[in-house]
Design an enzyme around this catalytic site. Structure first.
Site, PDB file in Angstrom:
ATOM      1  N   GLY A  96       0.831  -1.196   0.000  1.00  0.00           N
ATOM      2  CA  GLY A  96       0.000   0.000   0.000  1.00  0.00           C
ATOM      3  C   GLY A  96       0.860   1.238   0.000  1.00  0.00           C
ATOM      4  N   GLU A  97       0.384   2.299   0.663  1.00  0.00           N
ATOM      5  CA  GLU A  97       1.095   3.580   0.783  1.00  0.00           C
ATOM      6  C   GLU A  97       1.178   4.347  -0.539  1.00  0.00           C
ATOM      7  OE1 GLU A  97       4.976   3.099   2.512  1.00  0.00           O
ATOM      8  OE2 GLU A  97       4.243   1.843   4.165  1.00  0.00           O
ATOM      9  N   GLY A  98       0.736   3.757  -1.645  1.00  0.00           N
ATOM     10  CA  GLY A  98       0.944   4.365  -2.954  1.00  0.00           C
ATOM     11  C   GLY A  98       2.269   3.988  -3.580  1.00  0.00           C
TER      12      GLY A  98
END
Length: 338
Positions: A309-311
């Site tokens: 995740g987190e981009g």
């Protein structure tokens, strides 16, 4: 000339430009498709990428109390502090590839130094409610989270950004993403649920049982906004708003993995035109993401078995997007060979 015919003319012109580059027809594969898409988003033969941003929205989840994640809920707070300090994977990749990172607290159970340039506060409440017993958000809270995403996107566009990626942080948020996927795609819950942060077999079975119970509470809901409020997350709702606003602003949208794509499912349900502005950056290793992508009829640029995740997928894919644009603008055409 009608809008449709002018679009067709522009697409034909761009395709001819790409085909006339100093290469065999189609030899740059997906880069050629990507260059065409970006040119059409910007409605120009010479697209540019300006002031790229990565927005990470963070929020806690009441459902985390049910043991649906391998990590405790307070990790959300610790990770947001890590983002602000510059020590997370997304910080590393954004620095490497020239993206500006903004971290937005829309629902973390804790407070942060608001003087940090990379931090933005739009806190709606300190985490969602436990959707096992009551809706995660009220309609007003969900709408406020959507507005937070829209506001932040408008702000970065005002500062010259025309390409934005979305990331998230929230322990337990694969559970709302799974529920949104289940409701919006119609796929059985068993095909949507995954291990998230690394659940073992017993943990996965427990997670599925909890999600089945939650899903059964809200089967009467049909409106996508009501579904999002009942079974979503504050950070997911903010990404929904951000994606919708980015598309309305004519910006390029970088789509990350499982959580971000669940937000896109909602955004796409509310406004199908959002999809044409989306570049799908990678296929997550989280179970269900491949089926999400198949449902939307899209192909990701990368498959690196990421599930952070987190981009992070957006930041890693950005140089490929840059390469596609540079190819279109800078590569010579066959005319020089005459």
């Amino acid at each position: 000339m009608t809008l449709t015919s002018s679009l067709t003319t522009l697409e034909t012109t761009i395709r001819r430009r790409i085909d006339n580059k100093t290469k065999p027809l189609g030899a740059l594969g997906r880069l050629e498709e990507l260059a065409l898409q970006i040119a059409l988003i910007q409605q120009t033969e010479t697209p540019v990428l300006t002031n790229p941003h990565l927005l990470v929205f963070a929020g806690d989840h009441g459902l985390a109390a049910e043991g649906v994640s391998a990590y405790p809920a307070d990790i959300t707070y610790g990770m947001v502090k890590n983002f602000i300090a510059g020590g997370a994977a997304i910080n590393v990749f954004c620095r490497q590839n020239g993206l500006t990172l903004l971290v937005c607290d829309v629902g973390v159970n804790g407070s942060f130094d608001e003087n940090t340039p990379s931090f933005v506060k739009y806190k709606i409440r300190p985490g969602t409610r436990n959707m096992r017993y009551e809706p995660a958000m009220t309609p007003d809270e969900c709408a406020a989270a959507i507005d937070a995403g829209k506001t932040l996107v408008n702000g970065i566009q005002y500062r010259g950004c025309n390409i934005v990626g979305f990331g998230e942080m929230g322990i337990g948020n694969t559970s709302p993403a799974t529920l949104l996927m289940h409701r919006l795609t119609g796929l059985p819950l068993e095909q949507c649920v995954g291990r998230g942060t690394g659940l073992n077999d017993a943990g996965l079975a427990h997670k599925l049982a909890i999600l089945q119970e939650v899903a059964s509470h809200y089967t009467a809901l049909a409106d996508p906004m009501a579904i999002l409020a009942a079974m979503g997350g504050l950070e997911i709702a903010s990404i929904v708003g951000g994606m919708i606003q980015a598309a309305e602003n004519g910006m390029i949208i970088l789509v990350d993995g499982f959580i971000a794509t669940s937000a896109l499912l909602v955004a796409h349900t509310l406004n199908p035109a959002v999809l044409q502005n989306c570049v799908f950056c990678h296929q997550s290793d989280e179970a269900g993401h491949q089926q999400m992508l198949r449902f939307l009829g899209v192909r990701p640029l990368l498959n690196l078995d990421l599930r952070l995740g987190e981009g992070t997928g957006c930041a890693l894919a950005y140089p490929i997007v840059e390469a596609a644009v540079n190819m279109l603008n800078e590569m010579a055409t066959m005319d020089i060979l005459d």
